[in-house]
Design a protein around this motif. Sequence first.
Motif, PDB file in Angstrom:
ATOM      1  N   TYR A  93      14.427 -51.070   7.609  1.00  0.00           N
ATOM      2  CA  TYR A  93      15.880 -51.371   8.415  1.00  0.00           C
ATOM      3  C   TYR A  93      15.995 -52.298   9.272  1.00  0.00           C
ATOM      4  O   TYR A  93      17.002 -52.909   9.486  1.00  0.00           O
ATOM      5  CB  TYR A  93      16.096 -49.989   8.715  1.00  0.00           C
ATOM      6  CG  TYR A  93      16.737 -49.017   7.775  1.00  0.00           C
ATOM      7  CD1 TYR A  93      18.048 -48.925   7.298  1.00  0.00           C
ATOM      8  CD2 TYR A  93      15.720 -47.958   7.473  1.00  0.00           C
ATOM      9  CE1 TYR A  93      18.227 -48.144   6.264  1.00  0.00           C
ATOM     10  CE2 TYR A  93      16.202 -47.016   6.362  1.00  0.00           C
ATOM     11  CZ  TYR A  93      17.291 -47.054   5.656  1.00  0.00           C
ATOM     12  OH  TYR A  93      17.637 -46.315   4.792  1.00  0.00           O
ATOM     13  N   TYR A  94      14.945 -52.542  10.323  1.00  0.00           N
ATOM     14  CA  TYR A  94      14.853 -53.559  11.157  1.00  0.00           C
ATOM     15  C   TYR A  94      15.163 -54.995  10.438  1.00  0.00           C
ATOM     16  O   TYR A  94      16.053 -55.762  10.809  1.00  0.00           O
ATOM     17  CB  TYR A  94      13.729 -53.509  12.008  1.00  0.00           C
ATOM     18  CG  TYR A  94      13.535 -54.548  13.206  1.00  0.00           C
ATOM     19  CD1 TYR A  94      14.382 -54.673  14.399  1.00  0.00           C
ATOM     20  CD2 TYR A  94      13.153 -56.043  12.753  1.00  0.00           C
ATOM     21  CE1 TYR A  94      14.087 -55.430  15.326  1.00  0.00           C
ATOM     22  CE2 TYR A  94      12.965 -56.814  13.826  1.00  0.00           C
ATOM     23  CZ  TYR A  94      13.701 -56.701  14.992  1.00  0.00           C
ATOM     24  OH  TYR A  94      13.450 -57.784  16.071  1.00  0.00           O
ATOM     25  N   VAL A  95      14.506 -55.219   9.350  1.00  0.00           N
ATOM     26  CA  VAL A  95      14.503 -56.524   8.590  1.00  0.00           C
ATOM     27  C   VAL A  95      16.101 -56.586   8.016  1.00  0.00           C
ATOM     28  O   VAL A  95      16.851 -57.723   8.223  1.00  0.00           O
ATOM     29  CB  VAL A  95      13.474 -56.583   7.703  1.00  0.00           C
ATOM     30  CG1 VAL A  95      13.840 -57.782   6.801  1.00  0.00           C
ATOM     31  CG2 VAL A  95      12.102 -56.632   8.080  1.00  0.00           C
ATOM     32  N   LEU A  96      16.510 -55.591   7.600  1.00  0.00           N
ATOM     33  CA  LEU A  96      17.917 -55.559   6.983  1.00  0.00           C
ATOM     34  C   LEU A  96      18.776 -55.691   8.059  1.00  0.00           C
ATOM     35  O   LEU A  96      19.923 -56.256   7.831  1.00  0.00           O
ATOM     36  CB  LEU A  96      18.216 -54.432   6.006  1.00  0.00           C
ATOM     37  CG  LEU A  96      17.527 -54.056   5.122  1.00  0.00           C
ATOM     38  CD1 LEU A  96      17.404 -52.508   4.377  1.00  0.00           C
ATOM     39  CD2 LEU A  96      17.545 -55.165   3.811  1.00  0.00           C
ATOM     40  N   THR A  97      18.688 -54.909   9.216  1.00  0.00           N
ATOM     41  CA  THR A  97      19.780 -55.361  10.193  1.00  0.00           C
ATOM     42  C   THR A  97      19.687 -56.838  10.845  1.00  0.00           C
ATOM     43  O   THR A  97      20.812 -57.464  11.020  1.00  0.00           O
ATOM     44  CB  THR A  97      19.332 -54.419  11.533  1.00  0.00           C
ATOM     45  OG1 THR A  97      19.628 -53.008  11.128  1.00  0.00           O
ATOM     46  CG2 THR A  97      20.122 -54.736  12.733  1.00  0.00           C
ATOM     47  N   ALA A  98      18.341 -57.201  11.002  1.00  0.00           N
ATOM     48  CA  ALA A  98      18.252 -58.799  11.391  1.00  0.00           C
ATOM     49  C   ALA A  98      19.184 -59.642  10.214  1.00  0.00           C
ATOM     50  O   ALA A  98      19.575 -60.611  10.700  1.00  0.00           O
ATOM     51  CB  ALA A  98      16.895 -59.124  11.329  1.00  0.00           C
ATOM     52  N   ASN A 169      15.073 -46.038  15.802  1.00  0.00           N
ATOM     53  CA  ASN A 169      15.922 -46.123  14.599  1.00  0.00           C
ATOM     54  C   ASN A 169      17.292 -46.400  15.162  1.00  0.00           C
ATOM     55  O   ASN A 169      18.566 -46.354  14.388  1.00  0.00           O
ATOM     56  CB  ASN A 169      16.249 -44.499  14.325  1.00  0.00           C
ATOM     57  CG  ASN A 169      16.756 -43.532  15.522  1.00  0.00           C
ATOM     58  OD1 ASN A 169      17.423 -43.896  15.989  1.00  0.00           O
ATOM     59  ND2 ASN A 169      16.118 -42.259  15.278  1.00  0.00           N
ATOM     60  N   ASN A 170      17.324 -47.172  16.245  1.00  0.00           N
ATOM     61  CA  ASN A 170      18.460 -48.166  16.535  1.00  0.00           C
ATOM     62  C   ASN A 170      18.949 -49.193  15.214  1.00  0.00           C
ATOM     63  O   ASN A 170      19.948 -49.385  14.976  1.00  0.00           O
ATOM     64  CB  ASN A 170      18.265 -48.936  17.977  1.00  0.00           C
ATOM     65  CG  ASN A 170      19.508 -49.714  18.094  1.00  0.00           C
ATOM     66  OD1 ASN A 170      20.533 -49.439  17.923  1.00  0.00           O
ATOM     67  ND2 ASN A 170      19.136 -51.233  18.483  1.00  0.00           N
ATOM     68  N   GLY A 171      17.914 -49.414  14.639  1.00  0.00           N
ATOM     69  CA  GLY A 171      17.914 -50.371  13.765  1.00  0.00           C
ATOM     70  C   GLY A 171      18.095 -49.837  12.256  1.00  0.00           C
ATOM     71  O   GLY A 171      18.566 -50.570  11.385  1.00  0.00           O
ATOM     72  N   GLN A 209      21.718 -53.547  25.680  1.00  0.00           N
ATOM     73  CA  GLN A 209      22.191 -52.250  25.861  1.00  0.00           C
ATOM     74  C   GLN A 209      22.104 -51.535  24.709  1.00  0.00           C
ATOM     75  O   GLN A 209      21.957 -50.349  24.440  1.00  0.00           O
ATOM     76  CB  GLN A 209      23.882 -52.396  26.144  1.00  0.00           C
ATOM     77  CG  GLN A 209      23.919 -52.527  27.527  1.00  0.00           C
ATOM     78  CD  GLN A 209      23.470 -51.228  28.545  1.00  0.00           C
ATOM     79  OE1 GLN A 209      22.836 -51.490  29.446  1.00  0.00           O
ATOM     80  NE2 GLN A 209      24.454 -50.238  28.189  1.00  0.00           N
ATOM     81  N   GLY A 210      22.178 -52.084  23.299  1.00  0.00           N
ATOM     82  CA  GLY A 210      22.251 -51.432  21.967  1.00  0.00           C
ATOM     83  C   GLY A 210      20.974 -50.831  21.948  1.00  0.00           C
ATOM     84  O   GLY A 210      20.583 -49.599  21.483  1.00  0.00           O
ATOM     85  N   TYR A 211      19.907 -51.158  22.410  1.00  0.00           N
ATOM     86  CA  TYR A 211      18.672 -50.685  22.438  1.00  0.00           C
ATOM     87  C   TYR A 211      18.411 -49.553  23.382  1.00  0.00           C
ATOM     88  O   TYR A 211      17.852 -48.551  23.191  1.00  0.00           O
ATOM     89  CB  TYR A 211      17.273 -51.591  22.259  1.00  0.00           C
ATOM     90  CG  TYR A 211      17.187 -52.471  20.920  1.00  0.00           C
ATOM     91  CD1 TYR A 211      16.354 -51.659  20.074  1.00  0.00           C
ATOM     92  CD2 TYR A 211      17.497 -53.574  20.836  1.00  0.00           C
ATOM     93  CE1 TYR A 211      16.421 -52.444  18.788  1.00  0.00           C
ATOM     94  CE2 TYR A 211      17.441 -54.091  19.591  1.00  0.00           C
ATOM     95  CZ  TYR A 211      16.765 -53.576  18.672  1.00  0.00           C
ATOM     96  OH  TYR A 211      16.367 -54.096  17.516  1.00  0.00           O
TER      97      TYR A 211
END
Length: 306
Positions: A93-98, A169-171, A209-211
């Motif tokens: 998900y981190y990659v997809l979010t990026a 799981n922020n991502g 802030q998001g993290y």
Amino acid sequence: MSGSSISGAGRPQSGRDARDTARALLARAAHPILLLSIVVVFAMTARYGWDPSRVTFVFQLTVLCYLAGLERLIPYERTWHPSRREWRWYAVYYVLTAVGGGLAQSLVVTAAGAVAPADPALALWGEIPLALLLGSLASYAVHRLGHTNPWLWRLHGVHHVPDKVNVANNGVNHVMDVLISQGFTQLALALVGFSETAVFGVGLFVVAQGYFVHANVAVRLGPLNHLFVGPELHRLHHSTDLAEAGHYGSDLSIWDRVFGSFTWRPGREPAAVGLVNPDSFPGTGSIVATLVHPWRRSVKAGENAG
């Protein structure tokens, strides 16, 4: 003998007291350290002409590692630590979010380059607070729509599937949700005509802030919760009790105050986090099903906005 025994018995208690004191100090310093890092990175990038895109990427990873470390040192809820299996899902998900963020950035860069004035009307120190307020308002608006518009919720609801809140799981997002939310927010700043330097500075703050708001850390901001969004507020946003699940801001909390979605009070904590109806979305590990979920023809009973 008795004196030696008393002294020996006192050492473990003294050690625990020292650890508790260190944890308390770390909890107080965690957010100021994060804010200071934003200022330092921004100043050094402007001073030495570093590439903002690369700086943002490295800064994001550094913040992630910093907060993941804090989650182990001063956890809010130990059962919210990601398992090894969850870390693997979150990495995807981190990659997809990026990817979604990168697409949004590339689309906005063109608009920003076209409308950003060569000589901004305001000095940088005046631009940044205004850009922060406007960007925060745009983010608040699109986030709230993500919870109230049925189709947008089918994108954004992916982020609320996990029944724990942590920095990893922020991502967990649908790539289209990231594209829409980040693109809308950045485009609002670009069309107003803020300088690219101001937009970069605000972007660092938003990333940090998001993290931070998702971090599973025992950090309490106290009265500063009325200005900044902290973990206390954002955990309520993920609450399964929709009466307390306001807090659509993820950086500044002032718009929640203005628009009546501020529900926090000292000591208020969610009994549970996640979806009201967990069956309305695929599980976090079902990544392909999650990506196609918004375009399914049939909608499971009870699926609605959070």
